[in-house]
Design a protein around this motif. Sequence first.
Motif, short mmCIF file in Angstrom:
data_model
loop_
_atom_site.label_atom_id
_atom_site.label_comp_id
_atom_site.label_asym_id
_atom_site.label_seq_id
_atom_site.Cartn_x
_atom_site.Cartn_y
_atom_site.Cartn_z
N MET A 67 -12.19 -15.30 64.16
CA MET A 67 -13.32 -14.70 64.36
C MET A 67 -14.08 -15.17 65.48
O MET A 67 -14.55 -14.11 66.22
N ARG A 68 -14.16 -16.12 65.80
CA ARG A 68 -14.74 -16.68 67.33
C ARG A 68 -14.29 -16.01 68.48
O ARG A 68 -15.00 -15.82 69.10
N GLY A 69 -12.96 -16.03 68.56
CA GLY A 69 -12.25 -15.60 69.59
C GLY A 69 -12.25 -13.78 69.53
O GLY A 69 -11.79 -13.26 70.59
N ARG A 70 -12.45 -13.31 68.35
CA ARG A 70 -12.44 -11.96 68.01
C ARG A 70 -10.88 -11.52 67.91
O ARG A 70 -9.92 -11.81 68.52
N GLU A 130 -10.57 -22.71 58.74
CA GLU A 130 -10.99 -22.95 59.90
C GLU A 130 -10.31 -22.42 60.77
O GLU A 130 -10.67 -21.88 61.84
N ASP A 131 -8.90 -22.03 60.41
CA ASP A 131 -8.22 -21.00 61.32
C ASP A 131 -8.81 -19.58 61.38
O ASP A 131 -8.88 -18.90 62.31
N ILE A 173 -1.73 -11.12 59.56
CA ILE A 173 -0.89 -11.92 60.49
C ILE A 173 -1.10 -13.47 60.29
O ILE A 173 -0.30 -14.07 60.20
N LEU A 174 -2.51 -13.87 60.25
CA LEU A 174 -2.80 -15.21 60.12
C LEU A 174 -2.30 -15.68 58.76
O LEU A 174 -1.73 -16.77 58.64
N LEU A 175 -2.44 -15.00 57.84
CA LEU A 175 -2.05 -15.41 56.22
C LEU A 175 -0.45 -15.54 56.18
O LEU A 175 -0.13 -16.27 55.72
N LEU A 176 0.43 -14.55 56.99
CA LEU A 176 1.74 -14.61 57.04
C LEU A 176 2.05 -15.88 57.80
O LEU A 176 3.34 -16.50 57.41
N ARG A 177 1.31 -16.17 58.80
CA ARG A 177 1.63 -17.60 59.43
C ARG A 177 1.46 -18.79 58.57
O ARG A 177 2.56 -19.74 58.47
N ALA A 178 0.47 -18.79 57.84
CA ALA A 178 0.17 -19.75 56.97
C ALA A 178 1.53 -19.87 55.68
O ALA A 178 2.07 -20.64 55.34
N ALA A 179 1.75 -18.59 55.41
CA ALA A 179 2.95 -18.61 54.27
C ALA A 179 4.08 -18.65 54.80
O ALA A 179 4.90 -19.48 53.96
N ARG A 180 4.37 -18.87 56.04
CA ARG A 180 5.77 -18.95 56.55
C ARG A 180 5.72 -20.79 56.75
O ARG A 180 6.89 -21.41 56.45
N THR A 238 -18.34 -22.46 62.57
CA THR A 238 -17.32 -22.99 61.72
C THR A 238 -17.29 -22.21 60.27
O THR A 238 -17.99 -21.36 60.08
N ALA A 239 -16.35 -22.84 59.60
CA ALA A 239 -16.10 -22.16 58.21
C ALA A 239 -17.69 -22.65 57.40
O ALA A 239 -17.98 -21.85 56.40
N ARG A 240 -17.91 -23.74 57.81
CA ARG A 240 -19.44 -24.24 57.01
C ARG A 240 -20.38 -23.17 57.32
O ARG A 240 -21.19 -22.92 56.46
N ASP A 241 -20.46 -22.47 58.51
CA ASP A 241 -21.61 -21.83 59.01
C ASP A 241 -21.28 -20.43 58.37
O ASP A 241 -22.40 -19.68 57.80
#
Length: 376
Positions: free
Chosen positions: A71-74, A65-66, A91-98, A223-226
């Motif tokens: 992707m929705r916001g570009r 979902e993140d 960047i997104l993955l590293l935030r999740a990793a932190r 969403t992720a489902r789409d």
Amino acid sequence: MTETPDAVVLFSGGLDSILAARVLMAQGLRVRCLHCVSPFFGEPGAVTRWRRLYGVEVDVADVSEDFAAMMRGRPPHGFGKCLNPCVDCKILLLRAARRHMEEVGARFLASGEVLGQRPMSQRLDTLHLIPREAGVRGLLLRPLCARHLPPTEAEESGLVDRERLLGISGRGRGDQLALAREFGFTEIPTPGGGCRLTERENARRYWLALTRRPAGMEPEGPTARDFRLAATGRQYWREAGGRWHWLCVGRNNKDNERLREAAGPGDLLLRLSGLPGPLGLARGGTLWERPLLEEAAAIVASCAPRARETASQGARVGVNAGDLRLVLAPAAVMAGDLRLVLAPAAVMAGEREAWNLPAWEEVREEIRAEARARAR
């Protein structure tokens, strides 16, 4: 009880991320790997195999979902050659990793990046930009190319011996393959984690889900489902009455099962009556006008050899629009489950003229035009 790790390694399952983990383990450090999954990448079912082949412990985090929201916001740093937002993805993955690092009590993060290996996300400038924007500057160690980068906190504190880290750079794989042999790997994985956003066929499917806003989609966008649905089966799109209509048709039993699982409250499942064949999913189909449902049903029928054979003999073909498992339930009846009877000509023609999936070249131009408009 699992020991508190020293490091969390961002882990795609590709060779570089495995080597990054093993280089740290060779120093006696306790390492936990984090494998992130989304509609576009990830292989959570491989965790047991990775442990057996490479001796690494792997946790799994769902960032679907993140990623869909990004992707929705570009992505602020744009797309690559297809629809791959490599810089913003990292960047997104590293935030999740932190977040995971803090949850498990680890002291630093690591990844398998190599200076100069990827043109978008592994240039020297982006190797500095990414940890800064992810909020992990000083925490992120890249064991495979660390000798080209400033020391991290883990190195300066003495937790990690910088002299035993590497200085790999460039797009060649020779150093990594030699290191894999040193570690005794019997199976060499692919260089990366297999992101579907880098593939043209998938990118054009995702772009339509991202921009067309069909009936039944949430107001804020896909969403992720789409996005998962966009990667399933054959895809058909049609504009009518100022709205987009989205039809997915299974190619095999696996697709059919995925479509069953993907069906939401406002969707309609289309299936042949009394004949084997594919399943269709009309996204937001309960909102469709009957002529569009008939066209969609004809497409589903035309994808079934038995239905085409029946139609070629002049017989009509039935297609049930709605979930047959609920056909006797009052709610399903009130929702208007339909049984469409198609004339042979409709089945044979497939009623496809107005339904299409644009070529990659058309989609690529749409992506570029949007990027130009946003840059103004």
